[in-house]
Structures are given as structure tokens and as C-alpha cells.
Write a protein that holds these residues in place. Sequence first.
Motif, PDB file in Angstrom:
ATOM      1  N   TYR A 263      -0.879 -12.858  -7.106  1.00 27.28           N
ATOM      2  CA  TYR A 263       0.046 -11.874  -6.648  1.00 27.28           C
ATOM      3  C   TYR A 263       1.374 -12.325  -6.143  1.00 27.28           C
ATOM      4  O   TYR A 263       2.253 -11.950  -6.672  1.00 27.28           O
ATOM      5  CB  TYR A 263      -0.785 -10.849  -5.884  1.00 27.28           C
ATOM      6  CG  TYR A 263       0.047  -9.603  -5.342  1.00 27.28           C
ATOM      7  CD1 TYR A 263       0.944  -9.190  -6.212  1.00 27.28           C
ATOM      8  CD2 TYR A 263      -0.447  -9.227  -4.132  1.00 27.28           C
ATOM      9  CE1 TYR A 263       1.466  -7.977  -5.788  1.00 27.28           C
ATOM     10  CE2 TYR A 263       0.371  -8.086  -3.769  1.00 27.28           C
ATOM     11  CZ  TYR A 263       1.238  -7.473  -4.402  1.00 27.28           C
ATOM     12  OH  TYR A 263       1.986  -6.375  -4.259  1.00 27.28           O
TER      13      TYR A 263
ATOM     14  N   GLY B 292       2.721  -5.302  -9.432  1.00 25.88           N
ATOM     15  CA  GLY B 292       1.641  -6.326  -9.538  1.00 25.88           C
ATOM     16  C   GLY B 292       0.589  -6.117  -8.534  1.00 25.88           C
ATOM     17  O   GLY B 292      -0.289  -6.767  -8.358  1.00 25.88           O
ATOM     18  N   THR B 293       0.711  -5.281  -7.648  1.00 19.19           N
ATOM     19  CA  THR B 293      -0.349  -4.891  -6.658  1.00 19.19           C
ATOM     20  C   THR B 293      -1.799  -4.848  -7.242  1.00 19.19           C
ATOM     21  O   THR B 293      -1.856  -3.867  -8.291  1.00 19.19           O
ATOM     22  CB  THR B 293      -0.200  -3.488  -5.979  1.00 19.19           C
ATOM     23  OG1 THR B 293       1.075  -3.617  -5.200  1.00 19.19           O
ATOM     24  CG2 THR B 293      -1.322  -3.210  -4.927  1.00 19.19           C
ATOM     25  N   PRO B 294      -2.731  -5.389  -7.053  1.00 24.33           N
ATOM     26  CA  PRO B 294      -3.955  -5.352  -7.656  1.00 24.33           C
ATOM     27  C   PRO B 294      -4.731  -3.986  -7.796  1.00 24.33           C
ATOM     28  O   PRO B 294      -4.663  -3.390  -6.749  1.00 24.33           O
ATOM     29  CB  PRO B 294      -4.900  -6.453  -6.886  1.00 24.33           C
ATOM     30  CG  PRO B 294      -4.031  -7.407  -6.128  1.00 24.33           C
ATOM     31  CD  PRO B 294      -2.713  -6.455  -5.775  1.00 24.33           C
TER      32      PRO B 294
ATOM     33  N   SER C 128      -7.101  -3.325  -4.771  1.00 19.62           N
ATOM     34  CA  SER C 128      -6.618  -3.006  -3.469  1.00 19.62           C
ATOM     35  C   SER C 128      -6.502  -1.595  -3.065  1.00 19.62           C
ATOM     36  O   SER C 128      -6.497  -0.617  -3.725  1.00 19.62           O
ATOM     37  CB  SER C 128      -5.284  -3.505  -3.532  1.00 19.62           C
ATOM     38  OG  SER C 128      -4.273  -2.949  -4.023  1.00 19.62           O
TER      39      SER C 128
ATOM     40  N   VAL D 179       6.284  -7.197  -1.837  1.00 22.02           N
ATOM     41  CA  VAL D 179       5.749  -8.747  -2.283  1.00 22.02           C
ATOM     42  C   VAL D 179       7.277  -9.462  -2.783  1.00 22.02           C
ATOM     43  O   VAL D 179       7.131 -10.589  -2.552  1.00 22.02           O
ATOM     44  CB  VAL D 179       4.742  -8.749  -3.466  1.00 22.02           C
ATOM     45  CG1 VAL D 179       5.461  -8.155  -4.558  1.00 22.02           C
ATOM     46  CG2 VAL D 179       4.457  -9.986  -3.864  1.00 22.02           C
TER      47      VAL D 179
END
Length: 336
Positions: A11, A161-163, A166, A200
Amino acid sequence: MRVLLIGANGYIGRFVADRLLADPAVQLTALGRGDDADVRFDLATGSPGALTRFLDAVHPGVVINCAGATRGGARELTRHNTVAVATICEALRRSGCGARLVQIGCGSEYGPSQPGSSTAEDAVPRPGGPYGVSKLAATELVLGSGLDAVVLRVFSPVGPGTPAGSPLGRLAEAMRRAMQSGDGELKLGGLGAQRDFVDVRDVARAVHAASLSAAQGVINIGSGRAVRLRDAAGILARVAGYGGTLNELDGLPHPAPVHTSHTPHATHLRATIGHPRAEADHHPAAASPAAFPYPDGCGTWQQADVRTARDRLGWRPRINLEESLADIWMEAACRI
């Protein structure tokens, strides 16, 4: 400058790679377990000697470690977060390359903190779960290695791109499903936690700055501001255009423009913002989402003191939470 990036497909690693590739002065080599890495190497099982031979051949000036695991049992977390870093440190000590090490740590190393406080780098770490313990052990290995090294303790990274697994990823997915089904009410649990969210892409800027600096020790990377998860839910609803009602399981009201009501027996779409119950063995906090909804072992409050990053790296966060959440929503809305 030759840079060896470990964990380029993760990530944070993906954005660090993009940042470094945009710098014409950087010659980047990616090392990882995947087929698309320039060099395939598993830190959890590979020997320091093998890594030393590679370092001597490539002779990087900087090694950046973005690899690691965020989920799993204590054994798996220790293998990927602690043993892997021990391998890196030992290989760098044996190598003649003299590379600088930039290690990505995390705010979970600190554990719970007093509500209203800002956590500085001199705070005594008291991690509240196996993930934080494994990352803290890695930090101590780096700091005690005698290498030219810096550890960036990244608080709660968000953005593209945050999983999906999460907490904010789960929130976006629950909202997408509610809008897709036309559900006018979305019932959520575990929105009381307050976290320091940092984009990020700002984290990648900090990593780039750290690789060029002479700073050593631990440096916090965060926004410097704690945000309640229910407020993040309100922002996400606004950017998504969700006009329904958020019914909060813990009964705490959400500010306008999102209306809330305390309806314990509602049968509308439900979501707990944390890991599923099946993962409670690995994340004890997840077993009681209303009290400890955020699965990082840090309780209800976390806020970074980021003055060291400003003073030693010349770094400040640039991207606000609304932009980060808009990017999370864009990806969730496009998911089929």
C-alpha cells in the motif's frame, strides 16, 4: 542515487515507488516476493548472507523498507515485521555498501494515549496488540543496529489504494452497497475512535525526504490532528452524495449534513468499522467494536506530534482528509 526499495507492491510502497521514479536523480531497484519485483527475495525466509551478496552487487546508497504484514497471528506478524527487519539490518552490517536505511514504522507502536494529547517521539511505547509489538521490535532492532538509519512512524494512512478491509475501506464499501441497493439507512458500529489520518501520498513525500536527509532515530508522520471516525463517515457521505441516514450502533450523534438516530433494533444495512469477528483472535480490539473499533490496539484516541518531521525533514502534510476520502470513494464506487 541508487535506492533499493523493499515492498514496492504494498500500500505505502507503491506510492513511494512512484515518488522515487519521478526523481530523475534516483536509480530505483525493487526487491520483493512478487514476480514483478526487479529481484525476488523473501525477507522472512531468506538469509542475511544472500541479501548481503545482493547489496554488495547493487551497492545502493539508500535502502527503504516498506514491507510488512498488518494482519495475521503473532507468529506471522513477527516473521514479516520483525525477523524480516533483523535480516535487513544484519545484511547491511555485513555489506560494504554503507547504505542508509529508511524503515517504515507505525503509530501502533505507541499504543493507547490520553485523549486530547499529541504523541511525540519520546513517548514510552506501549503497543496494545501483536501488530504494534512486532513493529516496535523492528524499530528497536533498527535503532540498535549502529546503522545510518531513520524510522518513520506513520500513523493512519489513507487515500487512493486504501485496502478494502481497512476501517475506512469497509466504511466506503458499506456506503457503496447502500447506494447501490437504494437503502436509505446505513447502520454503522464503532465510529467513536479518533485517529490521525495522513494521506499515503504525503507519506511517500516524507519517505523521499528522509532518504535524502541525515536525520536519524524516530520521526512521526501524521497530520497532527485527530479525527473522529464518525466525522470521517460524514465527510465520506458528502463526497459520495449519499443522502440517507447513518444510524450509529453506539448511539452517538453524527454532525450535519448526515442525520443519525439511535435505533438499536433497526434491520437496515449494518457495518462494523473494524475487522470482522472472525479475526478477533488476531485483533482482540475487534471483539468489542464499540469500545475499541479501530483494529490497531490504540484505543479511542491517537494524534501525532509532527514537529520533528517539520524541523528535521522539512515535511508537512499537504493533502486534506476530504481529498483522501474522495479518492477512497472513487475507487469504491468503481468496484464491481
